[in-house]
Design a protein around this motif. Structure first.
Motif: not given
Ligand code: ATP
Ligand code: MG
Lengths: 354, 270
Positions: A203, A206, B98, B106
């Motif tokens: 997370a 990204d 993400y 996610n």
């Protein structure tokens, strides 16, 4: 997508790593193959496999901090050095048993990793890379300038590993210590990747802003990723020392001629495919083979083309490395693990995938 | 300053916040209240400060002045991740997912704050780590069913079409089990059918799960249909606050939208 005839009846089944009979078969075959390797392979293969296994541990660490968490690090070789020296010092000067010195090396390295991770909250991208290169310099400088403890530039003896009365005083014996550790560390890394911490890492990689808004403490998790990565490097270092017999600062430099140099390790993560443990394994195997080819060919090149001798081996290895990375970045930027996924998908859909 | 009387009952109370970027005054003394059972819409022309207000509420921006209370607790100085842990979830105007993860991951990543096991258990994938993974997977699967995302469950979100990504983002916010949902233009850029689905989902969230919602929306039809209360911003100031009917006939609102002072005609799109 699942292979034909396989259905998930529970979430536990859906979440398992090894699922089908074919996968179990492959898994067992690889395990048996690896564990019986010294019975049929040459001494060269055995020692190369040990070196590859140690490299893999360091690469797994990098796969966590860079591949999963997206924090680029060129300091990994330094942390391997911290691990190697820590365990050698603990064993020779404090008579600590090997079995304790290895985890201790991991923890000391993780601690040093934490210190250098502090800037990662504020600094990103290229600047962070510079910090990690700086960390590497500082570590090597410290090793060189503590001669009483480390032997300075001359290095020090890294004693054979031993447990109880048993000494792993040959490659074949040491193989049976190193490889189970490699398998264990791979298993742990895989699980970290697919559970709570791993998702937090990805997370952050990204979309760090979204991660923070979704309740992930960026600072703690970046610190955790760096610490884990350095822990892996430390374990790799502790295993690397007894294999080398003698360690000195240049074993942990970032030169292309050093197999554990940070650039090679990063290359292994990238070629394998970031964010995948399988990728770390494939990338490590691929570049290790390349390294072996380079060292096997260097004497041949030297005799055939004497004019090139003074460039070899560093230049030769560097050129091949550069080529490999460029080819991969162009042909398969998502790495070998992605290729493997494609292959799996088309195998499952066969004959419709043709 | 005394805690405003009303914050005890309301879910969210924004009290007189000022936010500026260098010379730009993005918010000039904006106050806002969201009740336990309310869908509040924030409208206003481009650059009015709607997103800035949302960003201030969830801690993304730090207002120079003013206070924010969430469920009676002052959150003005808390970081975004602390506010998320208290139950503030949001979506973004320009989808912030993400991208390398699947829809499932996610949503699982949003369960982070509800998972208790630490990374050592995770590394062993044993005992409570294993149990919790399965328990949270169940919660996430319910949300996937709820938002009808079964078909994209294991697709990497970066490759999904725009409308689906908007939906995944809503799902991720829901997976946080929020006590208040902040949606920044959830229907922008969608086709009519997708908009209708989204409006239905928002109403279902509100009615079935009882989660109050603050949404920024440009489509006045949607706002009139689903919002209990409408707040209008213009140049960083709140110029109206009331039921959609009241707001529609407010001369300042009409002026802000049409640039002239004229009584509203029936059917005017504000
Ligand atoms: N991070 C920032 N840095 C500088 N200025 C900003 C920043 N964020 C917003 N602003 C400015 O603040 C003002 C309000 O912006 P904001 O994004 O809140 O408007 P908005 O009402 O959401 O508009 P839109 O309908 O276009 O989304 C604008 O003038 C914008 O340029
Ligand atoms: Mg906006």
């Amino acid at each position: 997508m699942l292979p034909c005839g396989t259905f998930n009846e529970t979430y536990a089944q859906d979440m398992a790593i090894v699922r089908t009979r074919l996968q179990w078969g492959l898994f067992i075959a690889v395990m048996v193959g690896v564990l019986t390797l010294p019975l049929y392979a040459s001494g060269y293969i055995v020692s190369t496999t040990i070196a590859t296994g140690v490299t893999l541990i360091a690469v797994l660490g990098l796969a966590i901090v860079t591949g999963y968490c997206g924090q680029f690090s060129l300091g990994q070789a330094g942390f391997i050095g911290v691990g190697a020296y820590t365990s050698a010092i603990l064993m020779t000067r404090y008579n600590m048993p090997f079995l304790l010195a290895v985890p201790a090396a991991g923890f000391v390295s993780a601690l040093v990793g934490l210190i250098f991770a502090v800037p990662s909250l504020r600094i990103k991208g290229f600047y962070l890379v510079m910090v990690t290169i700086g960390a590497h310099f500082i570590i090597i400088w410290t090793i060189v300038h503590l001669p009483k403890l480390t032997g300075g530039a001359d290095g020090m003896v890294a004693p054979w590993a031993s447990i109880g009365g048993f000494t792993f005083d040959s490659d074949i014996k040491y193989y049976y210590f190193v490889i189970p550790v490699v398998i264990l560390m791979t298993f742990l890394a895989k699980n970290i990747g697919r559970t709570r911490a791993g998702r937090a890492f990805v997370a952050i990689r990204d979309n760090d802003l979204a991660a923070e808004v979704m309740g992930i403490n960026l600072f703690s998790y970046k610190m955790l990723a760096f610490a884990m990565s350095a822990f892996y490097a430390g374990i790799a270092g502790a295993l690397w020392g007894p294999f080398l017999g003698r360690i000195s600062p240049e074993h942990f430099s970032n030169l292309v001629s050093v197999p554990l140099g940070a650039v090679w390790l990063l290359g292994m993560v990238i070629i394998g495919g970031t964010g995948s443990i399988l990728g770390a394994v494939l990338g490590t195997l691929f570049l290790r083979v390349l390294q072996e080819i380079v060292s096997a060919m260097t004497p041949i090149v030297a005799t055939q083309f004497p004019a090139l001798e003074r460039f070899a081996p560093a230049t030769f290895g560097g050129i091949l490395f550069g080529l490999a990375v460029i080819v991969f970045l162009i042909a398969e930027p998502r790495g070998l693990s992605h290729r493997w996924e494609i292959f799996k998908a088309s195998y499952r859909l066969w004959p419709f995938s043709r | 300053m005394q805690q405003p009387e009303t914050t005890r009952k309301s879910t969210l109370a924004v009290d007189n916040i000022f936010l500026s970027f260098g010379g730009i005054q993005a918010l000039k003394g904006v106050s806002l209240e969201v009740g336990e059972k309310e869908i509040v819409a924030i409208i206003g022309p481009n650059g009015a400060g709607k997103t800035s207000l949302l960003n201030s509420i969830n801690g993304f921006y730090r207002p120079q002045k003013g206070r924010i209370f969430f469920n009676g607790l002052e959150v003005t100085n808390l970081s975004s991740h602390r506010r998320a842990q208290l139950g503030l979830a949001r979506t973004f105007q320009n989808i912030e997912l993400y991208t390398g993860m699947t829809t499932l991951d996610n949503l699982m990543a949003a369960r982070h704050i509800h998972m208790k096991y630490n990374f050592l258990w995770g590394a062993l994938y044993f005992g409570k780590a294993h149990d919790e993974e399965i328990r949270h997977r169940r919660v996430v699967e319910d949300i996937i069913d709820f938002l009808e995302m079964e078909a994209i469950r294991k697709k990497v979100v970066g490759a999904l079409p725009y409308g689906k990504r908007k939906l995944v983002e809503l799902g991720r916010a829901l997976a946080l089990e929020p006590k208040l949902l902040l949606l920044d233009e959830p229907m922008a850029g969608m086709n009519t059918e997708e908009k209708e689905d989204m409006a239905r989902f928002i109403l279902d969230i509100y009615e079935e799960k009882g989660i109050p919602v603050v949404l920024i929306e440009h489509d006045m039809g949607v706002v009139m249909d689903i919002a209990d209360k409408v707040v209008v911003l213009d140049f960083g100031e709140k110029i109206a606050d009331g039921s959609s009917k009241e707001v529609k006939s407010n001369p300042r609102v009409i002026k802000a939208y049409l640039g002239e002072e004229e009584p509203a005609q029936t059917g005017t799109k504000v």
